[in-house]
Design an enzyme around this catalytic site. Structure first.
Site, PDB file in Angstrom:
ATOM      1  CE  LYS A 101     -15.822   1.010  12.517  1.00 17.31           C
ATOM      2  NZ  LYS A 101     -14.940   1.289  13.669  1.00 17.31           N
ATOM      3  NE  ARG A 124     -14.851  -0.084   4.640  1.00 18.44           N
ATOM      4  CZ  ARG A 124     -13.707   1.312   5.012  1.00 18.44           C
ATOM      5  NH1 ARG A 124     -13.488  -0.060   6.731  1.00 18.44           N
ATOM      6  NH2 ARG A 124     -13.782   1.951   5.056  1.00 18.44           N
ATOM      7  CG  ASN A 168     -20.864   8.668  13.986  1.00 24.86           C
ATOM      8  OD1 ASN A 168     -20.698   9.867  13.176  1.00 24.86           O
ATOM      9  ND2 ASN A 168     -19.380   7.496  13.288  1.00 24.86           N
ATOM     10  CB  THR A 206     -14.441   5.631  15.835  1.00 25.58           C
ATOM     11  OG1 THR A 206     -14.400   6.933  14.816  1.00 25.58           O
ATOM     12  CG2 THR A 206     -15.497   5.632  16.233  1.00 25.58           C
ATOM     13  CB  CYS A 236     -18.985   5.581  10.277  1.00 25.38           C
ATOM     14  SG  CYS A 236     -17.574   5.673   9.998  1.00 25.38           S
ATOM     15  CE  LYS A 260      -4.113   0.362   2.222  1.00 27.56           C
ATOM     16  NZ  LYS A 260      -4.613   0.361   4.287  1.00 27.56           N
TER      17      LYS A 260
HETATM   18  C1  UGA Z   1     -20.461   9.539   8.567  1.00 22.62           C
HETATM   19  C2  UGA Z   1     -20.645  10.612   9.605  1.00 22.62           C
HETATM   20  O1  UGA Z   1     -22.057  11.317   8.872  1.00 22.62           O
HETATM   21  C3  UGA Z   1     -19.229  11.348  10.102  1.00 22.62           C
HETATM   22  O2  UGA Z   1     -19.564  12.716  10.589  1.00 22.62           O
HETATM   23  C4  UGA Z   1     -18.343  10.844  10.976  1.00 22.62           C
HETATM   24  O3  UGA Z   1     -17.072  11.285  10.765  1.00 22.62           O
HETATM   25  C5  UGA Z   1     -18.091   9.340  10.118  1.00 22.62           C
HETATM   26  O4  UGA Z   1     -19.663   8.324   9.462  1.00 22.62           O
HETATM   27  C6  UGA Z   1     -17.266   8.501  11.333  1.00 22.62           C
HETATM   28  O5  UGA Z   1     -17.610   7.512  11.820  1.00 22.62           O
HETATM   29  O6  UGA Z   1     -16.056   8.376  10.140  1.00 22.62           O
HETATM   30  P1  UGA Z   1     -19.935   8.048   6.685  1.00 22.62           P
HETATM   31  O7  UGA Z   1     -20.417   6.743   7.113  1.00 22.62           O
HETATM   32  O8  UGA Z   1     -18.931   8.445   5.623  1.00 22.62           O
HETATM   33  O9  UGA Z   1     -20.113   9.712   7.283  1.00 22.62           O
HETATM   34  O10 UGA Z   1     -21.500   8.421   5.919  1.00 22.62           O
HETATM   35  P2  UGA Z   1     -23.213  10.010   4.896  1.00 22.62           P
HETATM   36  O11 UGA Z   1     -22.901  10.670   4.746  1.00 22.62           O
HETATM   37  O12 UGA Z   1     -23.104   9.911   7.529  1.00 22.62           O
HETATM   38  O13 UGA Z   1     -23.908   7.931   5.544  1.00 22.62           O
HETATM   39  C7  UGA Z   1     -23.655   7.515   6.250  1.00 22.62           C
HETATM   40  C8  UGA Z   1     -25.199   6.167   5.741  1.00 22.62           C
HETATM   41  O14 UGA Z   1     -26.572   6.768   6.098  1.00 22.62           O
HETATM   42  C9  UGA Z   1     -25.412   6.128   4.671  1.00 22.62           C
HETATM   43  O15 UGA Z   1     -25.934   4.546   3.903  1.00 22.62           O
HETATM   44  C10 UGA Z   1     -26.702   7.224   3.729  1.00 22.62           C
HETATM   45  O16 UGA Z   1     -26.977   7.056   2.508  1.00 22.62           O
HETATM   46  C11 UGA Z   1     -27.269   7.033   4.798  1.00 22.62           C
HETATM   47  N1  UGA Z   1     -28.233   8.310   4.744  1.00 22.62           N
HETATM   48  C12 UGA Z   1     -27.666   9.059   5.617  1.00 22.62           C
HETATM   49  C13 UGA Z   1     -29.414   8.201   4.901  1.00 22.62           C
HETATM   50  O17 UGA Z   1     -30.144   7.503   4.495  1.00 22.62           O
HETATM   51  N2  UGA Z   1     -30.097   9.215   5.046  1.00 22.62           N
HETATM   52  C14 UGA Z   1     -29.883  10.737   5.331  1.00 22.62           C
HETATM   53  O18 UGA Z   1     -30.794  11.786   4.920  1.00 22.62           O
HETATM   54  C15 UGA Z   1     -28.654  10.605   5.117  1.00 22.62           C
END
Ligand code: UGA
Length: 430
Positions: free
Chosen positions: A256, A320, A201, A111, A253, A25
């Site tokens: 988990k 994932r 989260n 986390t 995220c 990597k």
């Molecule tokens: C999430 C958090 O939003 C971040 O703030 C955090 O830093 C991150 O986890 C982490 O812990 O590292 P992420 O998992 O990258 O970020 O993506 P999100 O945009 O939060 O979406 C998560 C899931 O929720 C996706 O499957 C998305 O489609 C779904 N979602 C999101 C919905 O179904 N409806 C919504 O209104 C928003």
């Protein structure tokens, strides 16, 4: 998170070495090959490599020499009981303690359950020479995949768990460019900082499960969840973000971290009942999506469904815990033939799905299909040629699991529309 953090901190003007034990990597990164798809990341990494602020190495002891601050950005995968496996963090912490060449601030950014940062501190003190200068801080990250650089560079807040002035001052200095753009900062204890991440989260996941349950109610009573969510969001106490009904949340995220919060609460003799319900509602929502598609095609055996979008959200190739994978598997189990398409996630999805047929584009996925399901809201799916879809499909049914289409427009083009929580299209004349 490690690569984005390293590249962004280098872009803030800090000299950064990103270390990983996976030599292949590191080799690829040094050749500017990205290990995953993230918009803007290749350009950011290349610029900082070219300007000499960013380096990659698989040799931790050498990389540690002369570094005053070490960010730990390791994975904390779930164990069987849902709790986070933090072994990698402690292994690396011990290695750092055994290779001290002066004061080090170790910033625990992965986390990890509340108490990890303090335990890391204890472990390091035990493993290091007596009297060595070590501080440990917790600095949870809130970046989002698919917009990782934007969310790192313009966060809503910076959270610093630090219990010595030196540690807090060093972190403030590192994040100075964010304070110039008036990013609010919370400086607090280690445990509080760690809990902020899980609470944030879990709350966002809860908002999603909540609106998904309202969507199911909307379907039962003939209401439109899009309008319900819009009007709910107008109340500033509720807020409009993360109220989009859909196939359930996925990714590395929310699934988990909600499990880990429940497991952590149990370890304290407590129950996180709201979060438990959030998890159950999410699992149910994904299953409901399979039922929804199956209902739309009638008897499943021998039918063909096109699936658009495999990543857990747009602008990433991360699959994932992606709802799309569970949906594809669920359809296949019922005898449905699936042809899937995703702009970037197909190679990763292939590793997880095995025998699924992949299409070269949207229209190939639709050809001869009895339904077309949009599972991830990539921009490329927002303006499909509906007339062409109708001609290509055996039965023109659009299952819009992200509610990105206007049902009337789809039906005017001669397709049947199936959304999430859109029992009867509502009106919003705002
Ligand atoms: C999430 C958090 O939003 C971040 O703030 C955090 O830093 C991150 O986890 C982490 O812990 O590292 P992420 O998992 O990258 O970020 O993506 P999100 O945009 O939060 O979406 C998560 C899931 O929720 C996706 O499957 C998305 O489609 C779904 N979602 C999101 C919905 O179904 N409806 C919504 O209104 C928003």
């Amino acid at each position: 998170m490690g690569l984005v953090t390293g590249a962004c901190l280098a872009d803030f003007g800090n000299p950064v070495t990103c270390v990983d034990q996976d030599e292949a990597k590191i080799e690829r990164l040094s050749r500017r090959e990205m290990p995953f798809f993230e918009p803007g990341l290749p350009e950011l990494v290349t610029r900082n490599l070219n300007e000499g602020r960013l380096r990659f190495s698989s040799d931790l002891p050498t990389a540690l020499k002369g570094s005053r601050v070490v960010f730990i950005t390791l994975g904390t995968p779930p164990r069987h009981d849902g709790s986070a496996d933090t072994r990698a963090i402690f292994e690396v912490a011990k290695l750092i303690a055994q290779n001290l060449d002066g004061y080090k601030l170790v910033v625990q950014k992965s986390t990890a359950p509340v108490g990890t940062a303090r335990a890391v501190w204890r472990t390091m003190k035990r493993a290091a020479r007596r009297g060595a200068g070590i501080d440990v801080a917790s600095n949870p990250e809130f970046l989002r995949e698919g917009s990782a650089i934007e969310t790192f560079m313009h966060p809503d807040r910076v959270v610093i768990g630090a219990e010595t002035k030196r540690a807090a001052d060093l972190l403030r200095k590192i994040y100075a460019p964010l304070f110039l753009i008036e990013t609010p900062t919370v400086v607090t204890t280690l445990e509080t900082a760690e809990l902020i991440k899980y609470a944030a989260n879990a709350f966002l996941a809860t908002k999603i499960s909540f609106i998904n349950e309202i969507a199911n109610l909307c379907e039962a009573v003939g209401a439109d969840v899009q309008v319900v969510a819009k009007a709910m969001g107008m109340d500033r106490r509720v807020g409009s973000k993360f109220l989009h009904a859909g196939p359930g949340y996925g990714g590395s995220c929310f699934p988990k971290d909600t499990q880990a919060l429940v497991a952590f609460a149990r370890s304290q003799g407590l129950r996180a009942r709201v979060v438990e319900a959030t998890i159950a509602a999410n699992q149910h929502q994904i299953v409901r999506m399979v039922q929804k598609i199956v209902r739309a095609i009638g008897t499943p055996r021998g039918k063909r469904v096109g699936v658009l979008g495999l990543s857990f959200k747009p602008n990433t190739d991360d699959v994932r815990e992606a709802p799309a994978l569970t949906i594809v598997k669920g359809l296949r189990r019922r005898g449905v033939k699936v042809t899937a398409y995703d702009p970037v996630a197909m190679p990763r999805a292939r590793e997880m799905l095995g025998r699924v047929t992949f299409a070269d584009d949207v229209y190939q996925a639709a050809r001869g299909a009895d339904a077309l399901a949009i599972v991830t809201e990539w921009n490329a799916f927002r303006n499909l040629n509906l007339a062409r879809l109708r001609r290509l499909m055996r039965r023109p049914v659009l299952c819009d699991l992200r509610n990105i289409y206007d049902p009337e427009e789809v039906e005017a083009a001669g397709l049947r529309y199936v959304g999430v929580g859109r029992g009867r299209p509502g009106r919003w004349d705002g």
